[in-house]
Motif scaffolding. Structure first.
Motif, PDB file in Angstrom:
ATOM      1  N   TRP A   1     -30.458-109.139  32.515  1.00  0.00           N
ATOM      2  CA  TRP A   1     -31.015-109.188  31.163  1.00  0.00           C
ATOM      3  C   TRP A   1     -32.539-109.053  31.155  1.00  0.00           C
ATOM      4  O   TRP A   1     -33.101-108.328  30.350  1.00  0.00           O
ATOM      5  CB  TRP A   1     -30.618-110.487  30.458  1.00  0.00           C
ATOM      6  CG  TRP A   1     -29.211-110.505  29.963  1.00  0.00           C
ATOM      7  CD1 TRP A   1     -28.178-111.230  30.461  1.00  0.00           C
ATOM      8  CD2 TRP A   1     -28.673-109.749  28.872  1.00  0.00           C
ATOM      9  NE1 TRP A   1     -27.028-110.980  29.757  1.00  0.00           N
ATOM     10  CE2 TRP A   1     -27.299-110.082  28.762  1.00  0.00           C
ATOM     11  CE3 TRP A   1     -29.213-108.823  27.980  1.00  0.00           C
ATOM     12  CZ2 TRP A   1     -26.469-109.533  27.801  1.00  0.00           C
ATOM     13  CZ3 TRP A   1     -28.386-108.276  27.015  1.00  0.00           C
ATOM     14  CH2 TRP A   1     -27.030-108.627  26.927  1.00  0.00           C
ATOM     15  N   LEU A   2     -33.214-109.736  32.068  1.00  0.00           N
ATOM     16  CA  LEU A   2     -34.675-109.716  32.041  1.00  0.00           C
ATOM     17  C   LEU A   2     -35.267-108.452  32.642  1.00  0.00           C
ATOM     18  O   LEU A   2     -36.407-108.083  32.327  1.00  0.00           O
ATOM     19  CB  LEU A   2     -35.232-110.948  32.762  1.00  0.00           C
ATOM     20  CG  LEU A   2     -34.841-112.304  32.172  1.00  0.00           C
ATOM     21  CD1 LEU A   2     -35.647-113.419  32.834  1.00  0.00           C
ATOM     22  CD2 LEU A   2     -35.022-112.339  30.664  1.00  0.00           C
ATOM     23  N   SER A   3     -34.515-107.769  33.482  1.00  0.00           N
ATOM     24  CA  SER A   3     -35.030-106.524  34.074  1.00  0.00           C
ATOM     25  C   SER A   3     -34.793-105.320  33.173  1.00  0.00           C
ATOM     26  O   SER A   3     -35.353-104.251  33.398  1.00  0.00           O
ATOM     27  CB  SER A   3     -34.372-106.279  35.438  1.00  0.00           C
ATOM     28  OG  SER A   3     -32.981-105.995  35.276  1.00  0.00           O
ATOM     29  N   GLY A   4     -33.928-105.472  32.178  1.00  0.00           N
ATOM     30  CA  GLY A   4     -33.589-104.354  31.303  1.00  0.00           C
ATOM     31  C   GLY A   4     -32.401-103.559  31.778  1.00  0.00           C
ATOM     32  O   GLY A   4     -32.036-102.555  31.150  1.00  0.00           O
ATOM     33  N   ALA A   5     -31.764-103.996  32.869  1.00  0.00           N
ATOM     34  CA  ALA A   5     -30.603-103.271  33.386  1.00  0.00           C
ATOM     35  C   ALA A   5     -29.395-103.426  32.473  1.00  0.00           C
ATOM     36  O   ALA A   5     -28.498-102.585  32.486  1.00  0.00           O
ATOM     37  CB  ALA A   5     -30.255-103.764  34.795  1.00  0.00           C
ATOM     38  N   ARG A   6     -29.369-104.482  31.700  1.00  0.00           N
ATOM     39  CA  ARG A   6     -28.228-104.742  30.813  1.00  0.00           C
ATOM     40  C   ARG A   6     -28.693-104.696  29.370  1.00  0.00           C
ATOM     41  O   ARG A   6     -29.734-105.246  29.021  1.00  0.00           O
ATOM     42  CB  ARG A   6     -27.612-106.104  31.117  1.00  0.00           C
ATOM     43  CG  ARG A   6     -26.355-106.405  30.299  1.00  0.00           C
ATOM     44  CD  ARG A   6     -25.650-107.609  30.840  1.00  0.00           C
ATOM     45  NE  ARG A   6     -24.413-107.868  30.126  1.00  0.00           N
ATOM     46  CZ  ARG A   6     -23.523-108.794  30.474  1.00  0.00           C
ATOM     47  NH1 ARG A   6     -23.754-109.533  31.546  1.00  0.00           N
ATOM     48  NH2 ARG A   6     -22.420-108.979  29.776  1.00  0.00           N
ATOM     49  N   ARG A   7     -27.921-104.020  28.527  1.00  0.00           N
ATOM     50  CA  ARG A   7     -28.219-103.903  27.113  1.00  0.00           C
ATOM     51  C   ARG A   7     -27.074-104.522  26.307  1.00  0.00           C
ATOM     52  O   ARG A   7     -25.930-104.585  26.790  1.00  0.00           O
ATOM     53  CB  ARG A   7     -28.379-102.435  26.697  1.00  0.00           C
ATOM     54  CG  ARG A   7     -29.341-101.650  27.561  1.00  0.00           C
ATOM     55  CD  ARG A   7     -30.757-102.197  27.467  1.00  0.00           C
ATOM     56  NE  ARG A   7     -31.295-102.063  26.115  1.00  0.00           N
ATOM     57  CZ  ARG A   7     -32.463-102.569  25.743  1.00  0.00           C
ATOM     58  NH1 ARG A   7     -33.195-103.266  26.599  1.00  0.00           N
ATOM     59  NH2 ARG A   7     -32.904-102.368  24.512  1.00  0.00           N
TER      60      ARG A   7
ATOM     61  N   TYR B   1     -27.479-112.881  24.032  1.00  0.00           N
ATOM     62  CA  TYR B   1     -28.563-112.902  25.025  1.00  0.00           C
ATOM     63  C   TYR B   1     -29.733-113.766  24.565  1.00  0.00           C
ATOM     64  O   TYR B   1     -30.761-113.831  25.236  1.00  0.00           O
ATOM     65  CB  TYR B   1     -29.076-111.484  25.269  1.00  0.00           C
ATOM     66  CG  TYR B   1     -29.474-110.744  24.009  1.00  0.00           C
ATOM     67  CD1 TYR B   1     -30.723-110.909  23.424  1.00  0.00           C
ATOM     68  CD2 TYR B   1     -28.566-109.883  23.374  1.00  0.00           C
ATOM     69  CE1 TYR B   1     -31.064-110.249  22.253  1.00  0.00           C
ATOM     70  CE2 TYR B   1     -28.908-109.223  22.194  1.00  0.00           C
ATOM     71  CZ  TYR B   1     -30.156-109.414  21.639  1.00  0.00           C
ATOM     72  OH  TYR B   1     -30.493-108.767  20.482  1.00  0.00           O
ATOM     73  N   PHE B   2     -29.605-114.453  23.425  1.00  0.00           N
ATOM     74  CA  PHE B   2     -30.735-115.211  22.907  1.00  0.00           C
ATOM     75  C   PHE B   2     -31.148-116.320  23.859  1.00  0.00           C
ATOM     76  O   PHE B   2     -32.329-116.648  23.988  1.00  0.00           O
ATOM     77  CB  PHE B   2     -30.397-115.787  21.532  1.00  0.00           C
ATOM     78  CG  PHE B   2     -31.501-116.605  20.925  1.00  0.00           C
ATOM     79  CD1 PHE B   2     -32.737-116.030  20.647  1.00  0.00           C
ATOM     80  CD2 PHE B   2     -31.320-117.953  20.645  1.00  0.00           C
ATOM     81  CE1 PHE B   2     -33.770-116.784  20.090  1.00  0.00           C
ATOM     82  CE2 PHE B   2     -32.346-118.705  20.100  1.00  0.00           C
ATOM     83  CZ  PHE B   2     -33.571-118.116  19.823  1.00  0.00           C
ATOM     84  N   ARG B   3     -30.186-116.933  24.561  1.00  0.00           N
ATOM     85  CA  ARG B   3     -30.543-118.016  25.472  1.00  0.00           C
ATOM     86  C   ARG B   3     -31.447-117.542  26.600  1.00  0.00           C
ATOM     87  O   ARG B   3     -32.241-118.322  27.141  1.00  0.00           O
ATOM     88  CB  ARG B   3     -29.275-118.678  26.018  1.00  0.00           C
ATOM     89  CG  ARG B   3     -28.371-117.775  26.838  1.00  0.00           C
ATOM     90  CD  ARG B   3     -27.054-118.493  27.139  1.00  0.00           C
ATOM     91  NE  ARG B   3     -26.193-117.748  28.042  1.00  0.00           N
ATOM     92  CZ  ARG B   3     -25.388-116.768  27.658  1.00  0.00           C
ATOM     93  NH1 ARG B   3     -25.352-116.407  26.377  1.00  0.00           N
ATOM     94  NH2 ARG B   3     -24.626-116.148  28.540  1.00  0.00           N
ATOM     95  N   TYR B   4     -31.368-116.247  26.973  1.00  0.00           N
ATOM     96  CA  TYR B   4     -32.266-115.714  27.998  1.00  0.00           C
ATOM     97  C   TYR B   4     -33.690-115.607  27.463  1.00  0.00           C
ATOM     98  O   TYR B   4     -34.658-115.799  28.206  1.00  0.00           O
ATOM     99  CB  TYR B   4     -31.771-114.357  28.477  1.00  0.00           C
ATOM    100  CG  TYR B   4     -30.463-114.423  29.226  1.00  0.00           C
ATOM    101  CD1 TYR B   4     -30.427-114.682  30.588  1.00  0.00           C
ATOM    102  CD2 TYR B   4     -29.249-114.276  28.551  1.00  0.00           C
ATOM    103  CE1 TYR B   4     -29.222-114.760  31.278  1.00  0.00           C
ATOM    104  CE2 TYR B   4     -28.041-114.360  29.211  1.00  0.00           C
ATOM    105  CZ  TYR B   4     -28.034-114.599  30.579  1.00  0.00           C
ATOM    106  OH  TYR B   4     -26.840-114.689  31.248  1.00  0.00           O
TER     107      TYR B   4
ATOM    108  N   SER C   1     -38.700-109.322  38.214  1.00  0.00           N
ATOM    109  CA  SER C   1     -37.749-108.475  37.472  1.00  0.00           C
ATOM    110  C   SER C   1     -37.809-108.817  35.990  1.00  0.00           C
ATOM    111  O   SER C   1     -36.863-109.356  35.406  1.00  0.00           O
ATOM    112  CB  SER C   1     -36.328-108.666  38.021  1.00  0.00           C
ATOM    113  OG  SER C   1     -36.256-108.316  39.386  1.00  0.00           O
ATOM    114  N   VAL C   2     -38.952-108.517  35.363  1.00  0.00           N
ATOM    115  CA  VAL C   2     -39.179-108.883  33.962  1.00  0.00           C
ATOM    116  C   VAL C   2     -39.510-107.670  33.109  1.00  0.00           C
ATOM    117  O   VAL C   2     -40.037-107.807  32.003  1.00  0.00           O
ATOM    118  CB  VAL C   2     -40.313-109.924  33.862  1.00  0.00           C
ATOM    119  CG1 VAL C   2     -39.905-111.243  34.483  1.00  0.00           C
ATOM    120  CG2 VAL C   2     -41.588-109.389  34.493  1.00  0.00           C
ATOM    121  N   SER C   3     -39.208-106.482  33.579  1.00  0.00           N
ATOM    122  CA  SER C   3     -39.597-105.274  32.848  1.00  0.00           C
ATOM    123  C   SER C   3     -38.842-105.110  31.537  1.00  0.00           C
ATOM    124  O   SER C   3     -39.222-104.291  30.700  1.00  0.00           O
ATOM    125  CB  SER C   3     -39.374-104.037  33.731  1.00  0.00           C
ATOM    126  OG  SER C   3     -38.015-103.972  34.166  1.00  0.00           O
ATOM    127  N   GLY C   4     -37.775-105.888  31.318  1.00  0.00           N
ATOM    128  CA  GLY C   4     -36.997-105.758  30.078  1.00  0.00           C
ATOM    129  C   GLY C   4     -37.210-106.877  29.086  1.00  0.00           C
ATOM    130  O   GLY C   4     -36.535-106.916  28.051  1.00  0.00           O
TER     131      GLY C   4
END
Length: 878
Positions: free
Chosen positions: A93-99, A110-113, A149-152
């Motif tokens: 979720w935080l890397s942007g790999a998952r939408r 995904y709000f909890r992330y 891994s925070v690009s997303g």
């Protein structure tokens, strides 16, 4: 890779769980964490109200509040929060790999992330002392190095904005999300800048507020003044100072819609913690609500709410004013018990004609009244007010001015007034049918409450049906509509640059009731005559059916139908109906007509004198000529189901009008077999025979109560038809009817008839009035032209007898407006039945001796000429 823990959280299990990708059973499952966090932070009907979300408090203390576990320590709730994540999903979720898979899911998933990204700045546990976001996140997750891994992260925040906008466009209850500028941090800037407060912010404010008294902490003006003093400013962090300065300027400019302001929210959270620490862990918040009702407006209906921090919607106790003083120690908050000992309660006005007293000092800018005992200092102390008797020794004052209220509070030894009152955009009144949903019928729409300096506008959401306007001036407005409305409407209140927005939903028809609960043991049905048995009599339905009830009456019936499932308290029901009726006391006759028509059942509480009006479940009954008449409380959807069932069976539904436009129209169904219709609707077939009654006074129920221990509150005026003050009533009548009330107000009134016979006692107002008129030989009702008409302003025939008149004529009784502006009460009644009523009630009614007789044979011949037959049905034996 090894976990690296801070000394404070060394060896905690959640770090191992995160590193190994294991999801712990923990406090709550993932889906429940997501739901509770969304409900707490994102919903406009949540604790933050309709203010835009431009900051997010992710401190462990706020997380505990979000999940309803304020009993947990900050370390415990943080561990529980982190335990439900796993490393792989955090990375995705935080890397942007998952939408997001579903753009219109009920919850974002995904709000909890995103809350996790705010926790990085908010916590002081396990994140180290660095200000580097990646390093703090890595330490929080137990990594040796920073988490890169925070690009997303920023993209995920923007996705949340789009999700919220879509929900809001559909008219759902979600806050507008306004993201701050991310500056140079194009990957994590939103998370860094939207998080407020940090643990340092909260800690600094807590230390300063701990030195302030509770009355200062609870007042917006006094708190902001105290915190802006130089010695306190030096102890606060820059983010708190910025929020404080913005809040202080707004308060100075007389802005009041600041409940969602980030400084006030933070200060309230800190105050809740300090309150519990200072007063002890068992100390709880409380609120006492008072509503005034009864025919003489002398019944005080009290509801006590108790809870920690947030008061629950269900009262912990309900009863009369006198009963409150007898509740066992521990069941009443200490402060309230002291006020009862003093005999003085200061109540402040709330929206919806509710008066309130709680554990906090009332602000200056509110209306207030005093409920005082006759032996209290408030009665001997010179107050600039007028008093009205309430019940027993208790009196009610007129609204007090600010100076008088301030002096009274000082006399009582209470804290100074709380200064300014902050408000939110709220809705009151109307008939609520669901969460944030009201019945959309004209005359029964809710009101809008905001601040004195706010402007309010209403805008329809796509799909809404009808035309809505608002009338009024700050701080209250009223929804208005000429026809029923439905759908969602967005209400926005603007106060300078601060906006609050909420969505209200309307339903044009109330949901159909599929269950009608039995009355609890604490309630008993009102009993006005003794029925020995029922005799078989023909039931007529010769009237021609019409299309349906007139719109004003239909709206009123729908509003009553949409009420509480366990019944309306009389105070609430009268308050709802009175503005829609042509006269102030018309409501009592209107309610009586609904009871006689079988729509409502009046019940009285055994413990005190409050009355509950419960809906009567639908039923069917036979009528002449193969017709079927439907009874009970029938809302719009229930009548539609009846229509559909009749059409399916080849029948037709029409409505038999009552005595006026304020009487219920009875549904009559032709061309159907009653048993088939009962099976199709699921409503029982009932047979109501004519009650067999002994002549008065032998038909009156025996009253187990005596008049002892009661005070004289009124004497019946035979000319006016109302109870007058004892010192104004005529004393030369040979018969006297008195109303006696309990000094403690914990039991129903007793009515005493004296003269021309033994002393007669009854707890039924109807029974006592009829007996008094019977003894005096002064009829209360006069029969003429097929109707009984009332001579006085109030009074009715016994309910059992009245329901038979409605049944045998298939025409509802009720109030009838007169040309001169007044009104009377009318019962339809044929000649034969009128003679039976006269033989039962004696001189309480007048039936001319030369009235034309229509015996049973004549009625049968008349019906045969019309091609109809009288219907005879045997009463089933139990």
């Amino acid at each position: 890779m090894k976990a690296q823990t801070s000394p404070r959280l060394k060896g905690s299990f959640f770090r191992v769980a995160v590193l190994t990708g294991q999801v712990a059973g923990g406090l709550l499952p993932q889906e429940e964490w997501e739901r509770r966090l969304v409900d707490h932070y994102l919903r406009s009907d949540g604790p933050y109200g309709g203010a835009a979300l431009n900051w997010l408090d992710a401190t462990p203390a706020e997380l505990a509040t979000a999940i309803g576990r304020e009993d947990l320590s900050e370390d415990e709730v943080q561990r529980a929060f982190l335990m439900h994540f796993d490393r792989r999903r955090i990375h995705d979720w935080l890397s942007g790999a998952r939408r997001p898979a579903l753009h219109d899911a009920p919850y974002p998933t995904y709000f909890r992330y995103l809350v996790l990204t705010c926790l990085v700045s908010a916590t002081d546990a396990g994140a180290g002392s660095t200000h580097n976001f990646r390093a703090r996140l890595g330490q929080l997750l137990g990594l040796e190095d920073q988490y890169n891994s925070v690009s997303g992260v920023n993209a995920l925040w923007r996705e949340l904005v789009r999700w919220s906008d879509r929900k809001r466009a559909l008219g759902e209850q979600f806050r507008k999300i306004v993201l701050p500028s991310y500056g140079n941090a194009n990957l994590i800037g939103y998370a860094v800048r939207i998080a407020f407060p940090s643990w340092r912010d909260r800690s600094s404010l807590t230390q300063v507020m701990r030195d302030l008294s509770p009355d200062v902490r609870r007042s917006p003006e006094r708190l902001s003044q105290a915190l802006t003093r130089q010695r306190n400013r030096e102890r606060l962090t820059d983010p708190v100072l910025d929020a404080l300065d913005e809040f202080e300027r707004a308060v100075r400019c007389r802005q009041r819609m600041l409940l969602g302001h980030k400084f006030w929210r933070l200060s309230r959270s800190v105050e809740t913690k300090l309150y519990g620490q200072e007063k002890g862990p068992t100390r709880e918040r409380w609120r006492l609500e008072v509503r005034f009702g009864g025919y003489e407006q002398d019944i005080a209906q009290l509801s006590l709410f108790r809870g920690s921090g947030v008061v629950d919607e269900n009262p912990s106790w309900e009863g009369a004013l006198q009963e409150l003083g007898t509740v066992r120690p521990g069941e009443v908050p200490r402060e309230l018990a002291e006020m009862l000992t003093q005999g003085v309660l200061v109540l402040t006005e709330e929206p919806g004609l509710v008066w309130m007293l709680d554990d906090q000092s009332p602000p200056d800018d509110v209306r207030a009244v005093v409920v005082a005992r006759s032996d209290s200092f408030a009665m001997s102390w010179p107050l600039s007010t007028t008093w009205r008797h309430l019940e027993g020794q208790w009196m009610l004052s007129a609204p007090l001015d600010e100076i008088t209220l301030s002096r009274l509070r000082r006399k009582m030894g209470l804290e100074p007034a709380g200064g300014t009152r902050l408000v939110d955009l709220t809705f009151g009144g109307g008939v609520r049918t669901d969460r944030c949903t009201w019945l959309g019928r004209p005359g029964f729409l809710p009101s809008i409450h905001a601040s004195l300096s706010s402007a309010v506008n209403v805008r329809r959401v796509e799909g809404a049906d009808g035309v809505v306007a608002i009338e009024g001036c700050p701080p209250s407005w009223q929804f208005r509509a000429e026809t029923p409305i439905s759908g969602r409407w967005r209400v926005k209140a603007v106060e300078r640059e601060f906006e609050t927005e909420k969505v209200v939903r309307f339903e044009a028809v109330a949901p159909e009731r599929l269950g009608f609960p039995e009355a609890p043991a604490v309630q008993e049905a009102e009993r006005e005559v003794v029925v020995m048995q029922r005799s078989i009599r023909p039931i007529l339905a010769t009237s021609v059916g019409v299309a349906g009830p007139p719109p004003p009456l239909e709206d009123m019936l729908e509003a009553i139908y949409a009420g509480p499932i366990h019944g309306w308290s009389e105070a609430d029901l009268v308050r709802l109906l009175r503005p829609q009726l042509p006269h102030d006391h018309f409501v009592w006759d209107f309610l009586r007509g609904l009871a006689e028509a079988g729509w409502l059942e009046p019940y009285t509480l055994k413990s005190w004198r409050a009355r509950i009006w419960r809906l009567r479940s639908p039923y069917l009954r036979y009528a002449e000529g193969g017709r079927v008449i439907a009874g009970g409380a029938l809302g719009t959807l229930a009548r539609r189901r009846l229509q559909d069932a009749a059409q399916l069976l080849g029948g037709e539904v029409s409505y038999l009008p009552g005595v006026s436009n304020w009487s219920v129209s009875l549904p009559v169904i032709d061309k159907v077999v009653a048993a088939d219709l009962a099976r199709e609707t699921g409503w029982p077939l009932e047979v109501l025979g004519r009650p067999t009654l002994s002549p008065a006074p032998r038909c009156w129920p025996e009253e187990p109560r005596s008049g002892e221990g009661r005070q004289l509150a009124g004497v019946w005026s035979f000319d006016a038809g109302v109870f007058a003050s004892p010192n104004r009533a005529r004393a030369n009548d040979p018969v006297c009817l008195e109303r006696l009330v309990r000094e403690r107000g914990d039991d129903r009134d007793i009515y005493r008839v004296v003269g021309k016979g033994e002393v007669f006692l009854s707890s039924s107002r109807t029974t006592a009035v009829l007996e008094a008129h019977r003894r005096l030989g002064k009829p209360l009702f006069e029969w003429e032209m097929g109707e009984f008409r009332r001579r006085g302003l109030t009074g009715h025939l016994p309910l059992e007898l009245s329901r038979w008149l409605v049944t045998c004529t298939s025409r509802a009784s009720g109030p009838l407006p007169l040309a001169g502006g007044g009104w009377t009460y009318v019962y339809p009644c044929d000649t034969e039945t009128a003679a039976w009523v006269a033989s039962t009630l004696g001189d309480a009614v007048s039936v001319p001796s030369n009235a034309p007789s229509r015996d049973l044979l004549n009625r049968a011949v008349e019906q045969r000429r019309l091609g109809r037959r009288l219907a005879w049905y045997e009463v089933p034996h139990p």
